[in-house]
Design an enzyme around this catalytic site. Sequence first.
Site, PDB file in Angstrom:
ATOM      1  N   HIS A 107       1.018  -9.230   4.828  1.00  0.00           N
ATOM      2  CA  HIS A 107      -0.642  -8.300   4.236  1.00  0.00           C
ATOM      3  C   HIS A 107      -0.365  -8.193   2.753  1.00  0.00           C
ATOM      4  O   HIS A 107      -0.517  -7.502   2.356  1.00  0.00           O
ATOM      5  CB  HIS A 107       0.159  -7.188   4.177  1.00  0.00           C
ATOM      6  CG  HIS A 107      -0.580  -6.203   5.294  1.00  0.00           C
ATOM      7  ND1 HIS A 107      -1.179  -5.023   6.035  1.00  0.00           N
ATOM      8  CD2 HIS A 107      -2.026  -5.894   4.510  1.00  0.00           C
ATOM      9  CE1 HIS A 107      -2.362  -5.160   6.691  1.00  0.00           C
ATOM     10  NE2 HIS A 107      -2.252  -4.976   5.653  1.00  0.00           N
ATOM     11  N   ARG A 140       3.840  -0.337  12.689  1.00  0.00           N
ATOM     12  CA  ARG A 140       3.431  -1.513  12.073  1.00  0.00           C
ATOM     13  C   ARG A 140       3.220  -1.322  10.664  1.00  0.00           C
ATOM     14  O   ARG A 140       2.931  -0.624  10.102  1.00  0.00           O
ATOM     15  CB  ARG A 140       2.339  -2.088  13.271  1.00  0.00           C
ATOM     16  CG  ARG A 140       1.715  -3.537  11.808  1.00  0.00           C
ATOM     17  CD  ARG A 140       0.241  -3.635  12.525  1.00  0.00           C
ATOM     18  NE  ARG A 140       0.462  -5.026  11.788  1.00  0.00           N
ATOM     19  CZ  ARG A 140      -1.275  -5.441  11.051  1.00  0.00           C
ATOM     20  NH1 ARG A 140      -1.758  -4.556  10.596  1.00  0.00           N
ATOM     21  NH2 ARG A 140      -1.325  -6.282  10.216  1.00  0.00           N
ATOM     22  N   GLU A 183      -5.189  -2.572  14.001  1.00  0.00           N
ATOM     23  CA  GLU A 183      -5.476  -1.144  13.019  1.00  0.00           C
ATOM     24  C   GLU A 183      -6.601  -0.771  13.354  1.00  0.00           C
ATOM     25  O   GLU A 183      -7.870  -2.314  13.793  1.00  0.00           O
ATOM     26  CB  GLU A 183      -5.857  -1.981  11.510  1.00  0.00           C
ATOM     27  CG  GLU A 183      -4.416  -2.105  10.906  1.00  0.00           C
ATOM     28  CD  GLU A 183      -4.560  -2.797   9.575  1.00  0.00           C
ATOM     29  OE1 GLU A 183      -6.108  -3.350   8.909  1.00  0.00           O
ATOM     30  OE2 GLU A 183      -4.022  -3.686   9.174  1.00  0.00           O
ATOM     31  N   TYR A 205     -13.412  -1.921  12.440  1.00  0.00           N
ATOM     32  CA  TYR A 205     -13.761  -1.203  11.432  1.00  0.00           C
ATOM     33  C   TYR A 205     -14.865  -0.603  12.288  1.00  0.00           C
ATOM     34  O   TYR A 205     -14.760   0.453  12.183  1.00  0.00           O
ATOM     35  CB  TYR A 205     -13.067  -0.986  10.200  1.00  0.00           C
ATOM     36  CG  TYR A 205     -11.987  -0.961   9.981  1.00  0.00           C
ATOM     37  CD1 TYR A 205     -10.996  -0.033   9.675  1.00  0.00           C
ATOM     38  CD2 TYR A 205     -10.969  -1.940   9.964  1.00  0.00           C
ATOM     39  CE1 TYR A 205      -9.434   0.480   9.151  1.00  0.00           C
ATOM     40  CE2 TYR A 205      -9.373  -1.996   9.478  1.00  0.00           C
ATOM     41  CZ  TYR A 205      -8.623  -1.049   9.472  1.00  0.00           C
ATOM     42  OH  TYR A 205      -7.292  -0.828   9.440  1.00  0.00           O
ATOM     43  N   GLU A 238      -4.980 -10.282   8.677  1.00  0.00           N
ATOM     44  CA  GLU A 238      -6.747 -10.725   8.084  1.00  0.00           C
ATOM     45  C   GLU A 238      -6.862 -11.749   7.504  1.00  0.00           C
ATOM     46  O   GLU A 238      -7.317 -12.102   6.037  1.00  0.00           O
ATOM     47  CB  GLU A 238      -6.694  -9.142   7.573  1.00  0.00           C
ATOM     48  CG  GLU A 238      -6.943  -8.689   7.956  1.00  0.00           C
ATOM     49  CD  GLU A 238      -7.855  -7.361   7.921  1.00  0.00           C
ATOM     50  OE1 GLU A 238      -8.561  -7.326   6.341  1.00  0.00           O
ATOM     51  OE2 GLU A 238      -7.329  -6.453   8.128  1.00  0.00           O
ATOM     52  N   GLU A 243      -5.673   1.666  -1.222  1.00  0.00           N
ATOM     53  CA  GLU A 243      -6.556   0.915  -0.923  1.00  0.00           C
ATOM     54  C   GLU A 243      -7.170   0.406  -1.380  1.00  0.00           C
ATOM     55  O   GLU A 243      -8.418  -0.234  -1.568  1.00  0.00           O
ATOM     56  CB  GLU A 243      -7.644   2.264   0.181  1.00  0.00           C
ATOM     57  CG  GLU A 243      -9.406   1.114   0.852  1.00  0.00           C
ATOM     58  CD  GLU A 243      -9.091   0.694   1.973  1.00  0.00           C
ATOM     59  OE1 GLU A 243      -7.418   0.473   2.678  1.00  0.00           O
ATOM     60  OE2 GLU A 243      -9.680  -0.025   2.142  1.00  0.00           O
ATOM     61  N   TRP A 244      -6.539  -1.235  -1.903  1.00  0.00           N
ATOM     62  CA  TRP A 244      -6.578  -2.566  -2.033  1.00  0.00           C
ATOM     63  C   TRP A 244      -7.649  -2.167  -3.747  1.00  0.00           C
ATOM     64  O   TRP A 244      -7.802  -1.185  -4.393  1.00  0.00           O
ATOM     65  CB  TRP A 244      -7.314  -3.156  -1.365  1.00  0.00           C
ATOM     66  CG  TRP A 244      -6.153  -3.349   0.024  1.00  0.00           C
ATOM     67  CD1 TRP A 244      -6.583  -2.980   1.439  1.00  0.00           C
ATOM     68  CD2 TRP A 244      -5.578  -3.512  -0.163  1.00  0.00           C
ATOM     69  NE1 TRP A 244      -5.255  -3.399   2.107  1.00  0.00           N
ATOM     70  CE2 TRP A 244      -4.587  -3.890   0.787  1.00  0.00           C
ATOM     71  CE3 TRP A 244      -4.302  -4.837  -0.865  1.00  0.00           C
ATOM     72  CZ2 TRP A 244      -3.516  -4.468   1.349  1.00  0.00           C
ATOM     73  CZ3 TRP A 244      -3.407  -5.052  -0.971  1.00  0.00           C
ATOM     74  CH2 TRP A 244      -2.414  -4.959   0.256  1.00  0.00           C
ATOM     75  N   ASN A 283      -7.750  -6.397  14.590  1.00  0.00           N
ATOM     76  CA  ASN A 283      -8.331  -4.955  12.933  1.00  0.00           C
ATOM     77  C   ASN A 283      -9.693  -4.280  13.715  1.00  0.00           C
ATOM     78  O   ASN A 283     -10.506  -6.443  13.077  1.00  0.00           O
ATOM     79  CB  ASN A 283      -7.446  -5.316  11.928  1.00  0.00           C
ATOM     80  CG  ASN A 283      -5.945  -5.400  11.358  1.00  0.00           C
ATOM     81  OD1 ASN A 283      -5.421  -5.338  12.418  1.00  0.00           O
ATOM     82  ND2 ASN A 283      -5.594  -5.606  10.580  1.00  0.00           N
ATOM     83  N   GLN A 292       0.517  -1.080  -0.176  1.00  0.00           N
ATOM     84  CA  GLN A 292       0.254   0.054   0.019  1.00  0.00           C
ATOM     85  C   GLN A 292       0.882   1.159   0.059  1.00  0.00           C
ATOM     86  O   GLN A 292       0.344   2.186  -0.857  1.00  0.00           O
ATOM     87  CB  GLN A 292      -0.892   0.232   1.629  1.00  0.00           C
ATOM     88  CG  GLN A 292      -1.808  -0.758   1.249  1.00  0.00           C
ATOM     89  CD  GLN A 292      -2.936  -1.266   2.124  1.00  0.00           C
ATOM     90  OE1 GLN A 292      -2.743  -1.816   3.598  1.00  0.00           O
ATOM     91  NE2 GLN A 292      -4.164  -0.283   1.964  1.00  0.00           N
ATOM     92  N   PHE A 331      -7.534   7.346   4.281  1.00  0.00           N
ATOM     93  CA  PHE A 331      -7.130   6.090   5.928  1.00  0.00           C
ATOM     94  C   PHE A 331      -6.115   6.743   6.623  1.00  0.00           C
ATOM     95  O   PHE A 331      -6.395   6.968   7.411  1.00  0.00           O
ATOM     96  CB  PHE A 331      -6.983   4.817   5.952  1.00  0.00           C
ATOM     97  CG  PHE A 331      -8.440   3.734   5.519  1.00  0.00           C
ATOM     98  CD1 PHE A 331      -8.563   3.894   4.632  1.00  0.00           C
ATOM     99  CD2 PHE A 331      -8.889   3.383   6.775  1.00  0.00           C
ATOM    100  CE1 PHE A 331     -10.213   3.098   4.192  1.00  0.00           C
ATOM    101  CE2 PHE A 331     -10.471   2.563   6.562  1.00  0.00           C
ATOM    102  CZ  PHE A 331     -10.556   2.299   5.414  1.00  0.00           C
TER     103      PHE A 331
HETATM  104  C1  GAL Z   1      -7.540  -3.865   6.562  1.00  0.00           C
HETATM  105  C2  GAL Z   1      -6.086  -3.798   5.967  1.00  0.00           C
HETATM  106  C3  GAL Z   1      -5.390  -2.487   5.831  1.00  0.00           C
HETATM  107  C4  GAL Z   1      -6.969  -1.704   5.165  1.00  0.00           C
HETATM  108  C5  GAL Z   1      -7.535  -1.707   6.408  1.00  0.00           C
HETATM  109  C6  GAL Z   1      -8.526  -0.507   5.691  1.00  0.00           C
HETATM  110  O1  GAL Z   1      -8.720  -5.039   5.939  1.00  0.00           O
HETATM  111  O2  GAL Z   1      -5.436  -4.788   6.503  1.00  0.00           O
HETATM  112  O3  GAL Z   1      -4.685  -2.972   4.957  1.00  0.00           O
HETATM  113  O4  GAL Z   1      -6.828  -1.554   4.036  1.00  0.00           O
HETATM  114  O5  GAL Z   1      -8.147  -2.621   5.261  1.00  0.00           O
HETATM  115  O6  GAL Z   1      -9.610  -1.011   4.315  1.00  0.00           O
END
Ligand code: GAL
Length: 461
Positions: free
Chosen positions: A120, A75, A368, A297, A166, A421-422, A295, A18, A430
């Site tokens: 990752h 990290r 995270e 969110y 993850e 972001e993938w 992690n 990333q 972010f």
């Molecule tokens: C997690 C991931 C990160 C980042 C984050 C926000 O799933 O480990 O690389 O992208 O989400 O979407």
Amino acid sequence: MKHFPKDFLWGTATSAFQIEGAANKDGKGPSIWDAFCQIPGKVDSNDTGDLACDHYHKMKEDVQLMKNLGLQAYRFSIAWPRILPNGRADKINEKGIQFYSDLIDELLANDIEPWVTLYHWDMPLALEFENDGWLGDDISDLFADYARVCYQHFGDRVKNWITINEPWVITVLGYGMGLFAPGRVSNAEPYQAGHNVLLAHAKAVDVYRKEFQTNQKGKIGITNNCDWREPATDDPKDIAAAQRAMEFFLAWFADPIYLGDYPKCMRDRVGERLPVFTDSEKALLKNSSDFFGLNHYSTMLVSDGSEGLIETSVYDNSGMAEDQMINLSSDPEWKKTAMGWNLVPWGCRKLLEWINERYDSPEIYITENGCAMDNEMIDGKVDDQNRLDYIKTYLEACHEAIENGVQLKGYFVWSFMDNFEWASGYSKRFGIHHVDYETLVRTPKASALWYAELIKANTEV
Ligand code: GAL
């Protein structure tokens, strides 16, 4: 905000693909994400990781920004194909070793503890072609060989290792929904891939414990991701559905490590598609994490879907919905982030308490937490009060969890800076540092300045 325990660890997080860029510089081999980005339509605007934040060339500058924050821990992940271009340990790329070695030295020189993730998501492309990636039988051994190379070269200085980031995302988004590399769609492969991910973790830990841990005296664990799943009503069927959802999300990967096998509800529902561990594999897995990496969110409401599933959007993260038979929804009152994810701080507290209860009070690190928000840079500043509020309210929830007996030991903001972001490419930000993708200039956002004050206030007490 209330004070955290004085040994509480304050960090931020990133991952190699990333931020690094230098996708084919200095001997790095391609990864499945380099390839995935080349498939038109897979990534927003067909963005790639070729340049990203060019952290590969701006590493020292980035560590100075970390120093400015007063960060205690950082990290990051090692790109497997930067160290082993073909994925195999018989051909080491010395320039790749040098890059991470320099980064580690730079962090230590600035009193920042390196927390290193070994995987990752950037599987060497060679192993995807030759060994079917996470579906292949020998991938767990290849991963353990790669891990050994990392312990050998960095273990004198790195004391905190995370094997895999993850498993749920790797398997469900990579092999179930096809949204992330390698982009496969199946209702069986996620279980096969997940099984190998767990074995890879266990074998990498075994190598560390047998060959390195006594001398190097570090900790090693795995990071799982999980949202909170709240029953939509107090109907017992919805309560059971929410519990099932938690087991398919987190217990899938945490039960084998803490309790010795997959959850019974998965075995009952997934049947033969869920592989079986041998007794020796179970023994290798059990207690294979020195800490619980988490992690987190967001939160969703769950109702029982036994009588029929409603269609959910990909952001609902329901993964393997037909196996779980749950329906996910949101409270319309909840605010959302730019990802469309619900902002529900109390879900974080409930999740921490659920882990504390099910796994007998493990030491937890939130590796995270953070949010994508749409904030513009105005007059050289990014006033991301919305992100600051997110982090603050989630930390308040963490504090409550600690008061209620949860052994939460540290917190890493995702992310140190805006990055790739993938599947969303560079469209979602972010970072607590803004990155201008034209000039690559980094600017601390209001949230970064606030986080620095918070760290200071907590470490001075
Ligand atoms: C997690 C991931 C990160 C980042 C984050 C926000 O799933 O480990 O690389 O992208 O989400 O979407």
